[in-house]
Enzyme design. Structure first.
Site, PDB file in Angstrom:
ATOM      1  N   ASN A   9       0.701  -1.257   0.300  1.00 20.99           N
ATOM      2  CA  ASN A   9       0.021   0.224  -0.042  1.00 20.99           C
ATOM      3  C   ASN A   9       1.140   1.351  -0.051  1.00 20.99           C
ATOM      4  OD1 ASN A   9      -1.999   2.105   0.093  1.00 20.99           O
ATOM      5  ND2 ASN A   9      -2.662   0.819   2.277  1.00 20.99           N
ATOM      6  N   TRP A  10       0.875   1.689  -1.419  1.00 15.31           N
ATOM      7  CA  TRP A  10       1.721   3.037  -1.100  1.00 15.31           C
ATOM      8  C   TRP A  10       1.506   4.249  -0.840  1.00 15.31           C
ATOM      9  CZ3 TRP A  10       3.905   2.522  -6.944  1.00 15.31           C
ATOM     10  CH2 TRP A  10       4.405   1.470  -7.549  1.00 15.31           C
ATOM     11  N   LYS A  11       0.052   3.962  -0.300  1.00 12.11           N
ATOM     12  CA  LYS A  11       0.100   5.757   0.519  1.00 12.11           C
ATOM     13  C   LYS A  11       0.115   6.654  -0.450  1.00 12.11           C
ATOM     14  CE  LYS A  11      -0.191   3.372   4.708  1.00 12.11           C
ATOM     15  NZ  LYS A  11       0.213   3.499   6.018  1.00 12.11           N
ATOM     16  N   HIS A  96      -9.405   0.623   4.999  1.00 11.84           N
ATOM     17  CA  HIS A  96      -8.044   0.704   5.502  1.00 11.84           C
ATOM     18  C   HIS A  96      -8.511   1.424   6.613  1.00 11.84           C
ATOM     19  CE1 HIS A  96      -4.164   2.741   6.396  1.00 11.84           C
ATOM     20  NE2 HIS A  96      -3.667   1.420   5.547  1.00 11.84           N
ATOM     21  N   GLU A 164      -4.573  -4.869  10.250  1.00 16.26           N
ATOM     22  CA  GLU A 164      -3.736  -3.871  10.466  1.00 16.26           C
ATOM     23  C   GLU A 164      -4.179  -3.505  12.183  1.00 16.26           C
ATOM     24  OE1 GLU A 164      -2.323  -2.929   6.945  1.00 16.26           O
ATOM     25  OE2 GLU A 164      -4.281  -1.333   7.178  1.00 16.26           O
ATOM     26  N   GLY A 170       2.821   2.366  11.333  1.00 16.14           N
ATOM     27  CA  GLY A 170       3.661   3.840  10.771  1.00 16.14           C
ATOM     28  C   GLY A 170       4.671   3.239  11.609  1.00 16.14           C
ATOM     29  N   SER A 212       3.208  -2.123  10.518  1.00 17.76           N
ATOM     30  CA  SER A 212       4.870  -2.024  10.569  1.00 17.76           C
ATOM     31  C   SER A 212       5.729  -2.751  10.685  1.00 17.76           C
ATOM     32  CB  SER A 212       5.235  -1.533  12.248  1.00 17.76           C
ATOM     33  OG  SER A 212       5.145   0.061  12.796  1.00 17.76           O
ATOM     34  N   GLY A 233       2.483  -0.768   4.777  1.00 19.88           N
ATOM     35  CA  GLY A 233       2.380   0.391   4.111  1.00 19.88           C
ATOM     36  C   GLY A 233       4.275   1.092   3.752  1.00 19.88           C
TER      37      GLY A 233
HETATM   38  C1  PEP Z   1      -0.542   0.011   6.322  1.00 21.48           C
HETATM   39  O1  PEP Z   1      -1.294   1.628   7.054  1.00 21.48           O
HETATM   40  O2  PEP Z   1      -1.453  -0.433   5.466  1.00 21.48           O
HETATM   41  C2  PEP Z   1       0.550  -0.081   6.989  1.00 21.48           C
HETATM   42  C3  PEP Z   1       0.669  -1.113   6.993  1.00 21.48           C
HETATM   43  O3  PEP Z   1       1.403   0.646   7.361  1.00 21.48           O
HETATM   44  P1  PEP Z   1       3.051   0.484   7.962  1.00 21.48           P
HETATM   45  O4  PEP Z   1       3.451  -1.199   6.734  1.00 21.48           O
HETATM   46  O5  PEP Z   1       3.699   1.483   6.989  1.00 21.48           O
HETATM   47  O6  PEP Z   1       3.000   0.249   9.000  1.00 21.48           O
END
Ligand code: PEP
Length: 251
Positions: A9-11, A96, A164, A170, A212, A233
């Protein structure tokens, strides 16, 4: 061989056409030699066509980070599931936590239905904002699942659940969900899916973990957490950190 699914998920971490092209092309080269991992890239909507072109003739699928609850009509600014499908998108990310702030359970249910109607596969995120010593977070997860999937067809549409926990998103790898807690939640989600679908169908739904994940914690989460892949993410928006995750999961 049971495949591991890694979705990135590149956001809004990747916002340049050239960066999207490079990252997708590098992944295409990397994944061509790996047989036990399926991958999905979820760029921001304006970069979907760039990524689709870059991953052509590979096993990499493209996903959208969100989808409109409306398939068509007078809804300015939304991303129609039908249009996404027609642009080559395979997966719709729904629920999400960064969108749940502005999307109610009813909207999420409608988004799932729109994705199903358009023929997209659904990656549904569930997760609690905090853990409750009395276990209230389990009831919350059950509610999120049963609401979003209330009208989900028993057959014909691919479904993946991404667990999640919001508190783990994050952060650093040390703050990710612990493997034992993840395994407990995976078992709980599997049981909840069995209530919603029949046992055979429920067993086939992959459960992913997100929050994370990086190269340092992915192996223990995979081997001890009871999940069959990851929604990643930040670490998915950079070739080095994405490849560390892939290398730790490859057969
Ligand atoms: C996400 O927000 O889908 C996610 C998994 O973020 P991160 O890996 O940055 O914690």
């Amino acid at each position: 061989m049971k495949k591991i699914l890694i979705a990135g998920n590149w956001k809004l971490y990747v916002t340049e056409v050239e960066d999207a092209k490079n990252l997708a092309s590098q992944l295409k080269r990397k994944i061509s030699k790996i047989t036990n991992i399926d991958t999905v890239l979820m760029p921001t909507a304006p970069l979907i066509s760039t990524v689709s072109a870059a991953v052509k003739k590979s096993s990499i699928a493209v996903g959208a980070q969100t989808v409109s609850p409306f398939l068509d009509g007078a809804h300015t600014g939304y991303e129609s599931a039908a249009a996404l499908k027609s642009a080559g998108v395979k997966w719709a990310l729904v629920g999400h936590s960064e969108r749940r702030a502005q999307e109610s359970e009813d909207v999420i249910q409608a988004q799932v239905q729109a994705a199903v109607k358009a023929g997209l596969s659904v990656m549904l995120c569930v997760g609690e904002a905090e853990r409750d010593p009395q276990g209230a977070h389990f009831s919350l997860i059950e509610r999120q699942l049963s609401s979003a999937l209330a009208h989900f067809p028993a057959k014909g549409t691919k479904l993946v659940i991404a667990y999640e926990p919001v508190w783990a998103i994050g952060k650093s790898a040390a703050e990710a969900c612990k493997p034992a807690d993840l395994e407990e939640m995976s078992i709980f989600i599997r049981r909840a899916l069995t209530e919603l679908f029949d046992r055979t169908a429920a067993t086939k739904i992959p459960i992913l973990y997100g929050g994370s994940v990086d190269g340092s914690n992915v192996h223990e989460l995979l081997t001890q957490g009871g999940v069959s892949g990851f929604l990643v993410g930040r670490a998915s928006a950079n070739a080095k950190s994405l490849f560390e995750i892939i290398d730790a999961c490859k057969a």
